[in-house]
Scaffold this motif. Structure first.
Motif, PDB file in Angstrom:
ATOM      1  N   SER A  68      -2.836   6.013   4.574  1.00  0.00           N
ATOM      2  CA  SER A  68      -2.822   4.565   4.845  1.00  0.00           C
ATOM      3  C   SER A  68      -3.372   4.065   6.020  1.00  0.00           C
ATOM      4  CB  SER A  68      -1.645   4.127   4.909  1.00  0.00           C
ATOM      5  OG  SER A  68      -0.761   4.623   3.729  1.00  0.00           O
TER       6      SER A  68
ATOM      7  N   ARG B 133       0.913   4.109  -3.037  1.00  0.00           N
ATOM      8  CA  ARG B 133       0.743   5.448  -2.492  1.00  0.00           C
ATOM      9  C   ARG B 133       1.742   6.069  -3.213  1.00  0.00           C
ATOM     10  NH1 ARG B 133      -4.141   6.330  -0.785  1.00  0.00           N
ATOM     11  NH2 ARG B 133      -5.174   4.645   0.365  1.00  0.00           N
TER      12      ARG B 133
ATOM     13  N   GLU C 103       0.832  -1.202   0.135  1.00  0.00           N
ATOM     14  CA  GLU C 103       0.111   0.036  -0.099  1.00  0.00           C
ATOM     15  C   GLU C 103       0.847   1.402  -0.046  1.00  0.00           C
ATOM     16  OE1 GLU C 103      -3.385   2.386   2.349  1.00  0.00           O
ATOM     17  OE2 GLU C 103      -3.015   0.237   3.042  1.00  0.00           O
TER      18      GLU C 103
END
Length: 164
Positions: A66, A48, A44
């Motif tokens: 997050s 990002r 993640e």
């Protein structure tokens, strides 16, 4: 006790199905990421960063996007930095903020994991729906996300300076 009371509320069913689906999907996708040497948190963070201007985000923005605490984001970035997948940078014009920056090695690792990861997403998620169902689902999820997690789309990374 009457079973037609609050325990049978359709709102509980909807939320429960969403949580079960999320947990099941994470379990199905995790092995592919693990083969690439990434946890779901690592993935993640790298995603990002890869989708942010200049491959960079302020640490505070990465944490907010997050749903991590500041210390949680620091631990993830520490691990990624030890692996050569991200760097930390400060800007001369903003010494108060530290940025996580995707490295070429991090982009390569992410790129290497994506083909199989996307196949698994197709198998366990997007491929289960018609195009119309998927369009409606994505619209509904975006509405929900925007309300419960408004920082998810915030992109506050400054543009690179002329020296970068």
């Amino acid at each position: 006790m009457d079973r037609s009371d609050v325990f049978d509320d359709p709102r509980l069913t909807a939320a429960g199905l969403l949580f079960e689906a999320r947990d099941g999907l994470i379990a199905k996708l995790a092995p592919t990421l693990e083969k690439a040497g990434l946890s779901s948190l690592d993935f993640e963070a790298l995603m990002r960063l890869s989708r942010s201007p200049g491959g960079r985000l302020r640490m505070t923005d990465l944490a907010a996007q997050s749903f991590l605490s500041t210390s949680g984001a620091t631990r993830v970035v520490d691990r990624l930095q030890r692996g050569g997948l991200v760097n930390r940078e400060s800007r001369a014009d903003d010494r108060r903020s530290t940025y996580a920056v995707l490295t070429a090695e991090g982009a390569d690792r992410l790129r290497g994991a994506l083909a199989e990861h996307l196949d698994e997403i197709e198998r366990w998620f997007t491929g289960l729906f018609t195009p119309e169902q998927l369009r409606d689902l994505v619209a509904g999820l975006r509405t929900l996300r925007d309300v419960v997690h408004p920082d998810a789309e915030v992109n506050t990374a400054p543009p690179p300076t002329a020296a970068e």
